[in-house]
Design a protein around this motif. Structure first.
Motif, PDB file in Angstrom:
ATOM      1  N   TYR A  76       0.833  -1.201   0.000  1.00 38.86           N
ATOM      2  CA  TYR A  76       0.000   0.000   0.000  1.00 38.86           C
ATOM      3  C   TYR A  76       0.870   1.256   0.000  1.00 38.86           C
ATOM      4  O   TYR A  76       0.570   2.242  -0.688  1.00 38.86           O
ATOM      5  CB  TYR A  76      -0.906   0.017   1.234  1.00 38.86           C
ATOM      6  CG  TYR A  76      -1.926  -1.094   1.286  1.00 38.86           C
ATOM      7  CD1 TYR A  76      -2.664  -1.457   0.170  1.00 38.86           C
ATOM      8  CD2 TYR A  76      -2.157  -1.786   2.481  1.00 38.86           C
ATOM      9  CE1 TYR A  76      -3.600  -2.472   0.234  1.00 38.86           C
ATOM     10  CE2 TYR A  76      -3.094  -2.798   2.549  1.00 38.86           C
ATOM     11  CZ  TYR A  76      -3.812  -3.138   1.416  1.00 38.86           C
ATOM     12  OH  TYR A  76      -4.733  -4.141   1.477  1.00 38.86           O
ATOM     13  N   PHE A  77       1.931   1.220   0.792  1.00 41.28           N
ATOM     14  CA  PHE A  77       2.832   2.375   0.867  1.00 41.28           C
ATOM     15  C   PHE A  77       3.463   2.658  -0.499  1.00 41.28           C
ATOM     16  O   PHE A  77       3.544   3.810  -0.929  1.00 41.28           O
ATOM     17  CB  PHE A  77       3.910   2.107   1.912  1.00 41.28           C
ATOM     18  CG  PHE A  77       4.816   3.279   2.178  1.00 41.28           C
ATOM     19  CD1 PHE A  77       4.491   4.225   3.136  1.00 41.28           C
ATOM     20  CD2 PHE A  77       5.990   3.449   1.460  1.00 41.28           C
ATOM     21  CE1 PHE A  77       5.319   5.309   3.380  1.00 41.28           C
ATOM     22  CE2 PHE A  77       6.823   4.523   1.691  1.00 41.28           C
ATOM     23  CZ  PHE A  77       6.487   5.458   2.659  1.00 41.28           C
ATOM     24  N   TRP A  78       3.906   1.612  -1.184  1.00 44.43           N
ATOM     25  CA  TRP A  78       4.514   1.793  -2.496  1.00 44.43           C
ATOM     26  C   TRP A  78       3.491   2.312  -3.505  1.00 44.43           C
ATOM     27  O   TRP A  78       3.816   3.143  -4.361  1.00 44.43           O
ATOM     28  CB  TRP A  78       5.134   0.488  -2.967  1.00 44.43           C
ATOM     29  CG  TRP A  78       5.720   0.528  -4.339  1.00 44.43           C
ATOM     30  CD1 TRP A  78       5.358  -0.222  -5.413  1.00 44.43           C
ATOM     31  CD2 TRP A  78       6.771   1.388  -4.799  1.00 44.43           C
ATOM     32  NE1 TRP A  78       6.107   0.105  -6.511  1.00 44.43           N
ATOM     33  CE2 TRP A  78       6.995   1.090  -6.164  1.00 44.43           C
ATOM     34  CE3 TRP A  78       7.543   2.363  -4.194  1.00 44.43           C
ATOM     35  CZ2 TRP A  78       7.952   1.748  -6.923  1.00 44.43           C
ATOM     36  CZ3 TRP A  78       8.499   3.026  -4.953  1.00 44.43           C
ATOM     37  CH2 TRP A  78       8.695   2.715  -6.295  1.00 44.43           C
ATOM     38  N   ASN A  79       2.249   1.837  -3.410  1.00 41.82           N
ATOM     39  CA  ASN A  79       1.203   2.372  -4.284  1.00 41.82           C
ATOM     40  C   ASN A  79       1.003   3.863  -4.050  1.00 41.82           C
ATOM     41  O   ASN A  79       0.838   4.640  -5.004  1.00 41.82           O
ATOM     42  CB  ASN A  79      -0.110   1.630  -4.039  1.00 41.82           C
ATOM     43  CG  ASN A  79      -0.137   0.257  -4.670  1.00 41.82           C
ATOM     44  OD1 ASN A  79       0.684  -0.066  -5.528  1.00 41.82           O
ATOM     45  ND2 ASN A  79      -1.062  -0.582  -4.228  1.00 41.82           N
ATOM     46  N   SER A  80       1.009   4.286  -2.783  1.00 39.68           N
ATOM     47  CA  SER A  80       0.848   5.708  -2.478  1.00 39.68           C
ATOM     48  C   SER A  80       1.995   6.523  -3.045  1.00 39.68           C
ATOM     49  O   SER A  80       1.786   7.638  -3.544  1.00 39.68           O
ATOM     50  CB  SER A  80       0.754   5.911  -0.958  1.00 39.68           C
ATOM     51  OG  SER A  80      -0.444   5.398  -0.449  1.00 39.68           O
ATOM     52  N   VAL A  81       3.207   5.993  -2.978  1.00 35.75           N
ATOM     53  CA  VAL A  81       4.362   6.694  -3.558  1.00 35.75           C
ATOM     54  C   VAL A  81       4.201   6.822  -5.061  1.00 35.75           C
ATOM     55  O   VAL A  81       4.428   7.899  -5.649  1.00 35.75           O
ATOM     56  CB  VAL A  81       5.667   5.962  -3.203  1.00 35.75           C
ATOM     57  CG1 VAL A  81       6.849   6.561  -3.958  1.00 35.75           C
ATOM     58  CG2 VAL A  81       5.924   6.024  -1.699  1.00 35.75           C
ATOM     59  N   GLN A  82       3.789   5.730  -5.712  1.00 37.78           N
ATOM     60  CA  GLN A  82       3.602   5.754  -7.166  1.00 37.78           C
ATOM     61  C   GLN A  82       2.491   6.704  -7.591  1.00 37.78           C
ATOM     62  O   GLN A  82       2.558   7.284  -8.681  1.00 37.78           O
ATOM     63  CB  GLN A  82       3.280   4.339  -7.673  1.00 37.78           C
ATOM     64  CG  GLN A  82       4.448   3.375  -7.633  1.00 37.78           C
ATOM     65  CD  GLN A  82       4.054   2.014  -8.177  1.00 37.78           C
ATOM     66  OE1 GLN A  82       3.173   1.340  -7.640  1.00 37.78           O
ATOM     67  NE2 GLN A  82       4.681   1.612  -9.253  1.00 37.78           N
ATOM     68  N   ILE A  83       1.488   6.856  -6.755  1.00 38.76           N
ATOM     69  CA  ILE A  83       0.368   7.744  -7.081  1.00 38.76           C
ATOM     70  C   ILE A  83       0.713   9.194  -6.779  1.00 38.76           C
ATOM     71  O   ILE A  83       0.435  10.097  -7.574  1.00 38.76           O
ATOM     72  CB  ILE A  83      -0.891   7.312  -6.307  1.00 38.76           C
ATOM     73  CG1 ILE A  83      -1.365   5.938  -6.768  1.00 38.76           C
ATOM     74  CG2 ILE A  83      -2.003   8.343  -6.466  1.00 38.76           C
ATOM     75  CD1 ILE A  83      -2.420   5.319  -5.868  1.00 38.76           C
ATOM     76  N   THR A  84       1.331   9.444  -5.639  1.00 38.48           N
ATOM     77  CA  THR A  84       1.501  10.813  -5.156  1.00 38.48           C
ATOM     78  C   THR A  84       2.568  11.573  -5.909  1.00 38.48           C
ATOM     79  O   THR A  84       2.338  12.716  -6.340  1.00 38.48           O
ATOM     80  CB  THR A  84       1.834  10.794  -3.647  1.00 38.48           C
ATOM     81  OG1 THR A  84       0.812  10.082  -2.948  1.00 38.48           O
ATOM     82  CG2 THR A  84       1.926  12.211  -3.111  1.00 38.48           C
ATOM     83  N   LEU A  85       3.743  11.002  -6.071  1.00 34.39           N
ATOM     84  CA  LEU A  85       4.851  11.747  -6.675  1.00 34.39           C
ATOM     85  C   LEU A  85       4.558  12.191  -8.108  1.00 34.39           C
ATOM     86  O   LEU A  85       4.744  13.375  -8.438  1.00 34.39           O
ATOM     87  CB  LEU A  85       6.131  10.913  -6.608  1.00 34.39           C
ATOM     88  CG  LEU A  85       6.662  10.619  -5.197  1.00 34.39           C
ATOM     89  CD1 LEU A  85       7.985   9.856  -5.269  1.00 34.39           C
ATOM     90  CD2 LEU A  85       6.826  11.904  -4.404  1.00 34.39           C
ATOM     91  N   PRO A  86       4.088  11.311  -9.008  1.00 38.19           N
ATOM     92  CA  PRO A  86       3.735  11.810 -10.357  1.00 38.19           C
ATOM     93  C   PRO A  86       2.594  12.810 -10.348  1.00 38.19           C
ATOM     94  O   PRO A  86       2.596  13.756 -11.155  1.00 38.19           O
ATOM     95  CB  PRO A  86       3.347  10.536 -11.117  1.00 38.19           C
ATOM     96  CG  PRO A  86       3.959   9.424 -10.352  1.00 38.19           C
ATOM     97  CD  PRO A  86       3.941   9.850  -8.928  1.00 38.19           C
ATOM     98  N   SER A  87       1.631  12.629  -9.446  1.00 32.47           N
ATOM     99  CA  SER A  87       0.508  13.563  -9.388  1.00 32.47           C
ATOM    100  C   SER A  87       0.975  14.951  -8.982  1.00 32.47           C
ATOM    101  O   SER A  87       0.556  15.957  -9.562  1.00 32.47           O
ATOM    102  CB  SER A  87      -0.551  13.056  -8.407  1.00 32.47           C
ATOM    103  OG  SER A  87      -1.057  11.797  -8.795  1.00 32.47           O
ATOM    104  N   VAL A  88       1.841  15.019  -7.965  1.00 28.51           N
ATOM    105  CA  VAL A  88       2.333  16.313  -7.502  1.00 28.51           C
ATOM    106  C   VAL A  88       3.177  16.979  -8.587  1.00 28.51           C
ATOM    107  O   VAL A  88       2.985  18.163  -8.908  1.00 28.51           O
ATOM    108  CB  VAL A  88       3.142  16.139  -6.207  1.00 28.51           C
ATOM    109  CG1 VAL A  88       3.805  17.449  -5.814  1.00 28.51           C
ATOM    110  CG2 VAL A  88       2.247  15.650  -5.084  1.00 28.51           C
ATOM    111  N   ALA A  89       4.113  16.230  -9.157  1.00 27.24           N
ATOM    112  CA  ALA A  89       4.996  16.811 -10.178  1.00 27.24           C
ATOM    113  C   ALA A  89       4.205  17.250 -11.408  1.00 27.24           C
ATOM    114  O   ALA A  89       4.418  18.351 -11.939  1.00 27.24           O
ATOM    115  CB  ALA A  89       6.069  15.794 -10.567  1.00 27.24           C
TER     116      ALA A  89
END
Length: 283
Positions: A76-89
Motif C-alpha cells: 500500500y505504501f509503495w502504491n501511495s508513492v507511485q500515485i503521489t509523486l507523479p501527481s504532484v509533479a
C-alpha cells in the motif's frame, strides 16, 4: 478595522489569552495523543477497557511490526508513492504553465477560463463520484495506479493553476518586458525568470498537494477494488476486522501512514512559510 495587537490588550484580557492557548492546544492535540498512545497499547489492555489510562505494557515494536506484517502495508505504501509523486509533479508543472499564461497573456476568454478554475474548486466532490467512476470504467482505468494518477492530476491542476496565477500576477511585469526586449523567447522567460521567482510558492504548493493526494481516502475507495492499486489510506482501513478490530494496530498503521506528510512538512517548513507569505508586503 484591523485587530488590535496582543501587546496593546488590557492586562486581564492578555493574561486570559495566554492561559487559554495551552488549553486550546491540548484539546486540539488530544485525538492525536490518543492515537499515539493507543498505537503502543497491548490488545489485552484494550479488551479490559483501558482506553485513556497510561499503558501498563508498552508494545511499540510488536504493534508496529504486526501492523506491517499482518497486511500488505508496504505494498500500500509503495502504491501511495507511485500515485503521489507523479501527481504532484505533473499538477505543479501543468499549473505553472497555465498560471503563467493566465497571468501574463491577454487573450479572449482569459477571464472565463480563470473563472472556470475558480468555480471548479467549489464543486462538492461527492457530486462527481458516480460520473468519475463510470468514466474510469469506460476508459479502462478503474482499479489502476494510472487511473488514480490521472484523476488527481486532473483535479489538482485547477487548484494549483489558481494558486500560481495569483502569485505570478504579483511579479513586476517590467521584468518580463525587459527579457523580451533582450531577445528572450517565452520559454526562456518562463524557465529563467518566472520559475525562480515563484520557487517559494512552488514549494508551498508541493506540500499542500502532496498532503491532499497522500491522505486521500474518498477517491481511493471509489476508484479501487482489492489490493492491486489501493493506497495506504485504504490499507489502514483494511486493518479493521470483520467482527472485532485491533485498534492498537489501526492506530499504528495510521501513524505510519501520516509520517511521510509530517516529515515533508517539517523538511520544507521554511519554504512553506515563505511561499504563503510571498507578496504579503510591499517595498
Amino acid at each position: 478595522m484591523y485587530p488590535m495587537p496582543v501587546e496593546k490588550w488590557k492586562p486581564a484580557a492578555r493574561r486570559a489569552y495566554k492561559l487559554s492557548l495551552p488549553v486550546a492546544l491540548l484539546i486540539w492535540l488530544l485525538p492525536m495523543i490518543a492515537v499515539l498512545v493507543t498505537s503502543v497499547r497491548s490488545s489485552e489492555e484494550l479488551s479490559e477497557g483501558n482506553y485513556w489510562g497510561w499503558p501498563k505494557h508498552v508494545t511499540l515494536i510488536d504493534n508496529y511490526r504486526e501492523a506491517l506484517t499482518t497486511s500488505p502495508m508496504l505494498h500500500y505504501f509503495w502504491n501511495s508513492v507511485q500515485i503521489t509523486l507523479p501527481s504532484v509533479a505533473g499538477a505543479i508543472a501543468l499549473a505553472a504553465m497555465a498560471g503563467f499564461a493566465l497571468a501574463v497573456y491577454r487573450f479572449p476568454g482569459n477571464s472565463t477560463l480563470f473563472a472556470t478554475f475558480v468555480a471548479g474548486n467549489f464543486v462538492p466532490i461527492q457530486v462527481l463520484m458516480i460520473p468519475v467512476r463510470d468514466l474510469s470504467l469506460r476508459l479502462g482505468l478503474y482499479n489502476s495506479v494510472g487511473g488514480l494518477i490521472l484523476f488527481h492530476l486532473s483535479f489538482q491542476t485547477g487548484f494549483c493553476a489558481l494558486f500560481l496565477r495569483n502569485f505570478i500576477k504579483q511579479l513586476p511585469f517590467e521584468l518580463i518586458e525587459a527579457a523580451r526586449i533582450e531577445g528572450a523567447n517565452e520559454w526562456t522567460v518562463f524557465f529563467k525568470i518566472v520559475l525562480p521567482l515563484i520557487r517559494p510558492a512552488l514549494a508551498a504548493l508541493a506540500i499542500l498537494v502532496f498532503t491532499f493526494v497522500w491522505n486521500d481516502y474518498f477517491w481511493a475507495l471509489c476508484l479501487t477494488q482489492g489490493d492491486d492499486a489501493a493506497p495506504i489510506t485504504v490499507g489502514v482501513a483494511a486493518l479493521k476486522g470483520q467482527w472485532t478490530t485491533a485498534w492498537n494496530l489501526v492506530s499504528a498503521g495510521s501513524v505510519l501512514a501520516a509520517m511521510p506528510s509530517v516529515a515533508m512538512f517539517f523538511a520544507m517548513q521554511k519554504h512553506f512559510v515563505a511561499g504563503l507569505t510571498f507578496g504579503a508586503t510591499k517595498g
